[in-house]
Design an enzyme around this catalytic site. Structure first.
Site, PDB file in Angstrom:
ATOM      1  N   ASN A  43       0.499  -1.377  -0.079  1.00 49.29           N
ATOM      2  CA  ASN A  43      -0.155  -0.501   0.003  1.00 49.29           C
ATOM      3  C   ASN A  43       0.769   1.005  -0.358  1.00 49.29           C
ATOM      4  O   ASN A  43       1.641   2.034   1.048  1.00 49.29           O
ATOM      5  CB  ASN A  43      -0.625   0.061   1.587  1.00 49.29           C
ATOM      6  CG  ASN A  43      -1.796   0.839   1.150  1.00 49.29           C
ATOM      7  OD1 ASN A  43      -2.287   1.803   0.463  1.00 49.29           O
ATOM      8  ND2 ASN A  43      -2.682   1.601   1.923  1.00 49.29           N
ATOM      9  N   LYS A  72      -0.364   4.063  -0.341  1.00 50.31           N
ATOM     10  CA  LYS A  72      -0.780   5.144   0.296  1.00 50.31           C
ATOM     11  C   LYS A  72       0.179   6.713  -0.707  1.00 50.31           C
ATOM     12  O   LYS A  72      -0.943   6.423  -1.753  1.00 50.31           O
ATOM     13  CB  LYS A  72      -0.063   5.095   1.738  1.00 50.31           C
ATOM     14  CG  LYS A  72      -0.399   4.657   2.286  1.00 50.31           C
ATOM     15  CD  LYS A  72      -0.085   4.155   4.155  1.00 50.31           C
ATOM     16  CE  LYS A  72      -0.315   3.208   4.711  1.00 50.31           C
ATOM     17  NZ  LYS A  72      -0.328   3.176   6.175  1.00 50.31           N
ATOM     18  N   HIS A  93      -9.614   1.004   5.842  1.00 51.42           N
ATOM     19  CA  HIS A  93      -8.230   1.439   6.396  1.00 51.42           C
ATOM     20  C   HIS A  93      -8.586   1.798   7.163  1.00 51.42           C
ATOM     21  O   HIS A  93      -9.400   2.657   6.639  1.00 51.42           O
ATOM     22  CB  HIS A  93      -7.421   1.183   5.186  1.00 51.42           C
ATOM     23  CG  HIS A  93      -5.573   2.037   5.855  1.00 51.42           C
ATOM     24  ND1 HIS A  93      -5.850   2.418   6.229  1.00 51.42           N
ATOM     25  CD2 HIS A  93      -4.684   0.867   5.433  1.00 51.42           C
ATOM     26  CE1 HIS A  93      -4.071   1.922   6.704  1.00 51.42           C
ATOM     27  NE2 HIS A  93      -3.895   1.053   6.025  1.00 51.42           N
ATOM     28  N   GLU A 144      -6.849   4.225   8.591  1.00 54.65           N
ATOM     29  CA  GLU A 144      -6.640   5.915   7.803  1.00 54.65           C
ATOM     30  C   GLU A 144      -8.297   6.645   7.124  1.00 54.65           C
ATOM     31  O   GLU A 144      -8.172   7.547   7.142  1.00 54.65           O
ATOM     32  CB  GLU A 144      -5.936   5.947   7.336  1.00 54.65           C
ATOM     33  CG  GLU A 144      -4.056   5.702   7.264  1.00 54.65           C
ATOM     34  CD  GLU A 144      -3.215   5.295   6.539  1.00 54.65           C
ATOM     35  OE1 GLU A 144      -2.194   4.877   6.897  1.00 54.65           O
ATOM     36  OE2 GLU A 144      -3.124   5.496   5.744  1.00 54.65           O
ATOM     37  N   GLU A 195      -5.195  -4.995  10.772  1.00 49.13           N
ATOM     38  CA  GLU A 195      -3.728  -4.146  10.717  1.00 49.13           C
ATOM     39  C   GLU A 195      -4.394  -3.330  12.470  1.00 49.13           C
ATOM     40  O   GLU A 195      -5.139  -2.056  11.935  1.00 49.13           O
ATOM     41  CB  GLU A 195      -3.613  -3.027   9.586  1.00 49.13           C
ATOM     42  CG  GLU A 195      -3.504  -3.371   8.194  1.00 49.13           C
ATOM     43  CD  GLU A 195      -2.865  -2.610   7.281  1.00 49.13           C
ATOM     44  OE1 GLU A 195      -2.587  -2.799   6.676  1.00 49.13           O
ATOM     45  OE2 GLU A 195      -4.145  -1.559   6.912  1.00 49.13           O
ATOM     46  N   GLY A 239       2.644   2.084  10.796  1.00 46.88           N
ATOM     47  CA  GLY A 239       3.724   3.143  10.799  1.00 46.88           C
ATOM     48  C   GLY A 239       4.577   4.057  12.113  1.00 46.88           C
ATOM     49  O   GLY A 239       5.293   4.724  12.262  1.00 46.88           O
ATOM     50  N   SER A 260       3.653  -2.894   9.718  1.00 47.84           N
ATOM     51  CA  SER A 260       5.294  -2.157  11.059  1.00 47.84           C
ATOM     52  C   SER A 260       5.881  -3.220  10.089  1.00 47.84           C
ATOM     53  O   SER A 260       6.936  -4.414  10.958  1.00 47.84           O
ATOM     54  CB  SER A 260       5.399  -2.436  12.225  1.00 47.84           C
ATOM     55  OG  SER A 260       5.246   0.086  12.125  1.00 47.84           O
TER      56      SER A 260
END
Length: 244
Positions: free
Chosen positions: A12, A14, A96, A98, A168, A174, A207
């Site tokens: 991904n 992003k 996701h 985000e 996730e 991240g 990560s």
């Protein structure tokens, strides 16, 4: 008898990269991948997806990072499943964190599941992301949160051959923090109990690096990875190799 599931690795990208940088990444990383019995997908920003798709010289596929909740119509700024199919793109990432958790977006569980069902019913395959925050994990709410995120999808989807679930944990995305192999395996096993088909692939994301990929993929219920930052560099080659 344990079900054999084909391993899957997604990258991904992003909202990163200029077009030149995306094409450079294809040349320096994606086209250097060598694999047989794997599915590998990369997901650039939508503006780059066609030139990236055209530049790929192996069996790596591309995925959109989002899709609209309707077909063609008066939906300014949205991409419909018809647009995706017209470009012969097979995959889309949905759910996701985000998009679930960012205050300005906050897509609901029902909305995400509706988009996923629309995509699947129209021939697309979906990487469906779920995961808990650090507060939810520490409050021992992980299973409740994951069930809440999955149940609307389970209620709407019939063809599970077109679904890959990506676990996730939000606290690991991240941050440099990674779930231990034991924790990740426990959560993956619990997710599998919720799913209607044991052949559904469950990925780990959060990560993932070239250093921890091998031990994570060694867990029986981890079928691959959805990789963020490490998919933007040569580490992605090592991660794919670890899954062979």
């Amino acid at each position: 008898m344990q079900v054999q599931r084909k391993r899957f690795i997604g990258g991904n990208w992003k909202s990163n990269n200029t077009l030149a940088k995306s094409l450079e990444l294809v040349d320096s990383v994606v086209n250097k991948l060598e694999f047989d019995n794997l599915d590998v997908v990369v997901s650039p920003v939508s503006l780059h997806i066609v030139p990236v798709q055209q530049a790929i010289k192996n069996n790596v596929q591309v995925a959109l990072q989002n899709i609209g909740h309707k077909g063609f119509g008066a939906f300014t700024g949205e991409l419909s499943f018809e647009h995706v199919k017209d470009l012969k793109i097979n995959w889309v990432i949905l759910g996701h964190s985000e998009r679930r958790r960012t205050p300005e977006i906050q897509e609901s569980e029902e909305f995400i599941a509706t988009k996923a069902a629309l995509a699947i019913n129209n021939g697309l395959s979906v990487i469906f992301c779920i995961g808990e925050t650090i507060q939810e994990m520490e409050g021992k709410e992980t299973q409740t949160v994951l069930e809440k995120q999955l149940n609307p999808l389970i209620a709407q989807v019939k063809d599970w051959s077109k679904v890959v679930v990506a676990y996730e944990p939000v606290w690991a995305i991240g941050t440099g923090k990674t779930a231990t192999p034991e924790y990740a395996e426990e959560i993956h096993a619990n997710i599998r109990k919720l799913l209607p088909d044991q052949s559904i692939r469950i990925l780990y994301g959060g990560s993932v690096t070239k250093d921890n990929a091998a031990v994570l993929i060694g867990q029986p219920n981890i079928d691959g990875f959805l990789v963020g930052g490490a998919s933007l560099k040569e580490d992605f080659i090592h991660i794919v190799n670890a899954c062979k």
